[in-house]
Design a protein around this motif. Structure first.
Motif, PDB file in Angstrom:
ATOM      1  N   GLY A   1    -125.271 -30.948  48.364  1.00 10.86           N
ATOM      2  CA  GLY A   1    -126.533 -31.401  47.790  1.00 10.86           C
ATOM      3  C   GLY A   1    -126.688 -31.075  46.320  1.00 10.86           C
ATOM      4  O   GLY A   1    -127.804 -30.971  45.801  1.00 10.86           O
ATOM      5  N   THR A   2    -125.568 -30.908  45.629  1.00 14.18           N
ATOM      6  CA  THR A   2    -125.607 -30.525  44.219  1.00 14.18           C
ATOM      7  C   THR A   2    -125.884 -31.723  43.322  1.00 14.18           C
ATOM      8  O   THR A   2    -125.524 -32.859  43.640  1.00 14.18           O
ATOM      9  N   ILE A   3    -126.522 -31.452  42.180  1.00 13.16           N
ATOM     10  CA  ILE A   3    -126.781 -32.484  41.177  1.00 13.16           C
ATOM     11  C   ILE A   3    -126.028 -32.099  39.905  1.00 13.16           C
ATOM     12  O   ILE A   3    -126.217 -31.011  39.373  1.00 13.16           O
ATOM     13  N   GLU A   4    -125.164 -33.003  39.451  1.00 13.37           N
ATOM     14  CA  GLU A   4    -124.407 -32.767  38.224  1.00 13.37           C
ATOM     15  C   GLU A   4    -124.693 -33.879  37.231  1.00 13.37           C
ATOM     16  O   GLU A   4    -124.845 -35.041  37.611  1.00 13.37           O
ATOM     17  N   LEU A   5    -124.745 -33.517  35.951  1.00 14.49           N
ATOM     18  CA  LEU A   5    -125.036 -34.489  34.894  1.00 14.49           C
ATOM     19  C   LEU A   5    -123.872 -34.581  33.921  1.00 14.49           C
ATOM     20  O   LEU A   5    -123.178 -33.598  33.653  1.00 14.49           O
ATOM     21  N   SER A   6    -123.675 -35.781  33.373  1.00 12.76           N
ATOM     22  CA  SER A   6    -122.705 -35.967  32.293  1.00 12.76           C
ATOM     23  C   SER A   6    -123.077 -37.221  31.531  1.00 12.76           C
ATOM     24  O   SER A   6    -123.811 -38.081  32.036  1.00 12.76           O
ATOM     25  N   GLU A   7    -122.579 -37.332  30.306  1.00 10.17           N
ATOM     26  CA  GLU A   7    -122.799 -38.519  29.492  1.00 10.17           C
ATOM     27  C   GLU A   7    -121.587 -39.429  29.611  1.00 10.17           C
ATOM     28  O   GLU A   7    -120.449 -38.975  29.528  1.00 10.17           O
ATOM     29  N   VAL A   8    -121.830 -40.722  29.830  1.00 12.57           N
ATOM     30  CA  VAL A   8    -120.731 -41.671  29.959  1.00 12.57           C
ATOM     31  C   VAL A   8    -121.087 -42.959  29.214  1.00 12.57           C
ATOM     32  O   VAL A   8    -122.263 -43.244  28.967  1.00 12.57           O
ATOM     33  N   PHE A   9    -120.064 -43.720  28.881  1.00 10.77           N
ATOM     34  CA  PHE A   9    -120.268 -45.039  28.295  1.00 10.77           C
ATOM     35  C   PHE A   9    -120.287 -46.069  29.420  1.00 10.77           C
ATOM     36  O   PHE A   9    -119.574 -45.945  30.421  1.00 10.77           O
ATOM     37  N   GLU A  10    -121.079 -47.107  29.239  1.00 12.93           N
ATOM     38  CA  GLU A  10    -121.244 -48.118  30.280  1.00 12.93           C
ATOM     39  C   GLU A  10    -119.910 -48.716  30.710  1.00 12.93           C
ATOM     40  O   GLU A  10    -119.666 -48.941  31.898  1.00 12.93           O
ATOM     41  N   LYS A  11    -119.020 -48.955  29.771  1.00 10.17           N
ATOM     42  CA  LYS A  11    -117.744 -49.582  30.104  1.00 10.17           C
ATOM     43  C   LYS A  11    -116.906 -48.708  31.040  1.00 10.17           C
ATOM     44  O   LYS A  11    -116.022 -49.197  31.743  1.00 10.17           O
ATOM     45  N   ASP A  12    -117.181 -47.406  31.051  1.00 10.42           N
ATOM     46  CA  ASP A  12    -116.398 -46.491  31.875  1.00 10.42           C
ATOM     47  C   ASP A  12    -116.825 -46.471  33.335  1.00 10.42           C
ATOM     48  O   ASP A  12    -116.072 -46.038  34.203  1.00 10.42           O
ATOM     49  N   TRP A  13    -118.062 -46.922  33.632  1.00 10.72           N
ATOM     50  CA  TRP A  13    -118.522 -46.849  35.014  1.00 10.72           C
ATOM     51  C   TRP A  13    -118.889 -48.194  35.627  1.00 10.72           C
ATOM     52  O   TRP A  13    -119.036 -48.317  36.849  1.00 10.72           O
ATOM     53  N   ALA A  14    -119.006 -49.225  34.820  1.00  4.09           N
ATOM     54  CA  ALA A  14    -119.561 -50.493  35.298  1.00  4.09           C
ATOM     55  C   ALA A  14    -118.794 -51.087  36.483  1.00  4.09           C
ATOM     56  O   ALA A  14    -119.379 -51.741  37.350  1.00  4.09           O
ATOM     57  N   ASN A  15    -117.465 -50.855  36.555  1.00  4.27           N
ATOM     58  CA  ASN A  15    -116.683 -51.431  37.642  1.00  4.27           C
ATOM     59  C   ASN A  15    -116.001 -50.402  38.537  1.00  4.27           C
ATOM     60  O   ASN A  15    -115.291 -50.766  39.473  1.00  4.27           O
ATOM     61  N   ASN A  16    -116.218 -49.104  38.275  1.00  2.47           N
ATOM     62  CA  ASN A  16    -115.535 -48.072  39.056  1.00  2.47           C
ATOM     63  C   ASN A  16    -115.857 -48.145  40.547  1.00  2.47           C
ATOM     64  O   ASN A  16    -115.012 -47.864  41.400  1.00  2.47           O
ATOM     65  N   TRP A  17    -117.085 -48.511  40.877  1.00  2.53           N
ATOM     66  CA  TRP A  17    -117.515 -48.538  42.268  1.00  2.53           C
ATOM     67  C   TRP A  17    -116.745 -49.548  43.109  1.00  2.53           C
ATOM     68  O   TRP A  17    -116.626 -49.416  44.318  1.00  2.53           O
ATOM     69  N   LYS A  18    -116.150 -50.557  42.467  1.00  4.17           N
ATOM     70  CA  LYS A  18    -115.516 -51.637  43.223  1.00  4.17           C
ATOM     71  C   LYS A  18    -114.308 -51.170  44.031  1.00  4.17           C
ATOM     72  O   LYS A  18    -113.959 -51.773  45.049  1.00  4.17           O
ATOM     73  N   LYS A  19    -113.665 -50.093  43.584  1.00  2.94           N
ATOM     74  CA  LYS A  19    -112.477 -49.637  44.301  1.00  2.94           C
ATOM     75  C   LYS A  19    -112.820 -49.064  45.670  1.00  2.94           C
ATOM     76  O   LYS A  19    -111.944 -48.861  46.513  1.00  2.94           O
ATOM     77  N   TYR A  20    -114.107 -48.789  45.919  1.00  4.13           N
ATOM     78  CA  TYR A  20    -114.532 -48.270  47.219  1.00  4.13           C
ATOM     79  C   TYR A  20    -115.030 -49.370  48.155  1.00  4.13           C
ATOM     80  O   TYR A  20    -115.475 -49.085  49.262  1.00  4.13           O
ATOM     81  N   TYR A  21    -114.974 -50.598  47.733  1.00  3.86           N
ATOM     82  CA  TYR A  21    -115.521 -51.694  48.520  1.00  3.86           C
ATOM     83  C   TYR A  21    -114.383 -52.621  48.910  1.00  3.86           C
ATOM     84  O   TYR A  21    -113.852 -53.356  48.087  1.00  3.86           O
ATOM     85  N   LYS A  22    -113.965 -52.576  50.180  1.00  9.12           N
ATOM     86  CA  LYS A  22    -112.842 -53.348  50.689  1.00  9.12           C
ATOM     87  C   LYS A  22    -113.308 -54.262  51.820  1.00  9.12           C
ATOM     88  O   LYS A  22    -114.364 -54.042  52.407  1.00  9.12           O
ATOM     89  N   PRO A  23    -112.534 -55.300  52.153  1.00  8.60           N
ATOM     90  CA  PRO A  23    -112.911 -56.163  53.279  1.00  8.60           C
ATOM     91  C   PRO A  23    -113.025 -55.351  54.567  1.00  8.60           C
ATOM     92  O   PRO A  23    -112.209 -54.463  54.832  1.00  8.60           O
ATOM     93  N   VAL A  24    -114.037 -55.641  55.361  1.00 12.54           N
ATOM     94  CA  VAL A  24    -114.231 -54.913  56.624  1.00 12.54           C
ATOM     95  C   VAL A  24    -114.773 -55.871  57.679  1.00 12.54           C
ATOM     96  O   VAL A  24    -115.635 -56.699  57.402  1.00 12.54           O
ATOM     97  N   LYS A  25    -114.217 -55.773  58.882  1.00 11.97           N
ATOM     98  CA  LYS A  25    -114.693 -56.590  59.992  1.00 11.97           C
ATOM     99  C   LYS A  25    -115.747 -55.817  60.754  1.00 11.97           C
ATOM    100  O   LYS A  25    -115.552 -54.659  61.120  1.00 11.97           O
ATOM    101  N   ILE A  26    -116.873 -56.474  61.004  1.00 17.61           N
ATOM    102  CA  ILE A  26    -117.995 -55.850  61.690  1.00 17.61           C
ATOM    103  C   ILE A  26    -118.325 -56.683  62.920  1.00 17.61           C
ATOM    104  O   ILE A  26    -118.465 -57.900  62.832  1.00 17.61           O
ATOM    105  N   GLY A  27    -118.461 -56.031  64.046  1.00 17.36           N
ATOM    106  CA  GLY A  27    -118.725 -56.773  65.267  1.00 17.36           C
ATOM    107  C   GLY A  27    -117.487 -57.539  65.707  1.00 17.36           C
ATOM    108  O   GLY A  27    -116.357 -57.122  65.475  1.00 17.36           O
TER     109      GLY A  27
END
Length: 313
Positions: free
Chosen positions: A98-124
């Motif tokens: 439950g820790t909160i950490e802060l840092s300064e980043v540039f938008e270009k560094d994070w704008a697409n990072n999340w996509k690597k965690y989103y893969k095709p998945v079959k549901i149902g």
């Protein structure tokens, strides 16, 4: 442009609740790094050869949520409020560090990072949620592929609450049905219902960004002409009656809906509710039953429960 990255480390069970708290801060973007998504979608050992090196040694019992606040906002005040809400959430979930950490980043560094965690998945049995930037070879002729770009504010869209809704929709959706998606987010549930054969969908969300993303995803899936997207809170901007009303929101909102949703259901219509914390399920269930609903189906995954109910006159 510089942003303040707010990083919270928590457990898989608490991840959606914590992400909701962070999203409520008015963030410019948010994504969830959940190792379970990778493990579920990369079952063969050789599959890991194609993953980013930083993802190969992740702890499956730890989820990292990153949100981004503009430097120009009063983020110190927002963080103090987040800290208090995390303490309250710990009453219902094991939030882990439950820790909160802060840092300064540039938008270009994070704008697409999340996509690597989103893969095709079959549901149902047949619904496959496929990110627009990922390749996917259809495994079964019956598979229904939903193309999704969830946008920065909606995580992967494949956590327990969403999965349960999709499984229930598979059971109940038939052709010529009219669907209402309350709190539509990325539009994933309404679009899935349409691809399953529903005639029309009205999608409602209080967040203007959700409206934009839902419209874009409807276009990606070729269902723009069948969906009406409205900006509003719960049922405030809704009229008409529906065969299925689906709401993947929170326990308090579902309790509120249980008292007002009946006039919007057609005779024999189904109300699907998800996003219910297990500790509050009995409270939600009692509210539904006290308002005349009959329990048809209930599902549980992790710390969450979803139900399908009909109204008994």
């Amino acid at each position: 442009m510089k942003w303040i990255e707010v990083k919270v480390t928590t457990t898989p069970e608490a991840s959606e609740a914590v992400a909701g708290l962070m999203y409520d801060m008015g963030v410019g973007g948010l994504y969830i790094e959940d190792p379970r998504d990778l493990m579920e979608n990369n079952r063969q050992p050789t599959d890991w050869d194609y993953l980013d090196e930083t993802l190969k040694n992740v702890d499956p019992n730890q989820v990292t949520i990153r949100a981004y606040l503009s430097e120009e906002t009063n983020y110190h005040e927002k963080l103090a409020l987040l800290s208090e809400k995390l303490k309250n959430t710990a009453r219902y979930f094991d939030v882990g560090k439950g820790t909160i950490e802060l840092s300064e980043v540039f938008e270009k560094d994070w704008a697409n990072n999340w996509k690597k965690y989103y893969k095709p998945v079959k549901i149902g049995n047949k619904v496959v949620i496929k990110p627009t930037w990922e390749e996917y070879k259809q495994q079964d002729v019956k598979d229904i592929i939903i193309e999704m770009d969830p946008g920065m504010a909606f995580g992967t869209g494949t956590h327990e609450t969403t999965k349960m809704c999709i499984q229930i929709l598979e059971k109940y959706v038939n052709i010529d049905m009219d669907i209402l998606d309350v709190g539509c987010g990325s539009g994933i549930l309404g679009i899935t219902a349409l691809k399953l054969g529903a005639k029309s969908c009205t999608a409602v969300d209080i967040d203007e960004n959700a409206i934009k993303v839902t419209k874009e995803n409807a276009k990606l899936n070729g269902v723009s002409e069948k969906i009406v997207v409205k900006n509003g809170n719960l049922l405030d901007v809704v009229s008409g009656k529906f065969d299925i009303i689906v709401a993947n929101i929170i326990a308090d909102a579902i309790i509120s809906l249980s008292d007002i949703v009946i006039p919007y259901l057609k005779e024999g219509g189904v109300f699907i509710a998800s996003g219910i914390i297990r500790d509050r399920y009995e409270e939600v269930k009692s509210s539904l039953l006290n308002n005349g609903f009959v329990l048809n189906q209930e599902l549980s995954m992790g710390e969450w429960t979803a139900v399908a109910v009909t109204y008994d006159k």
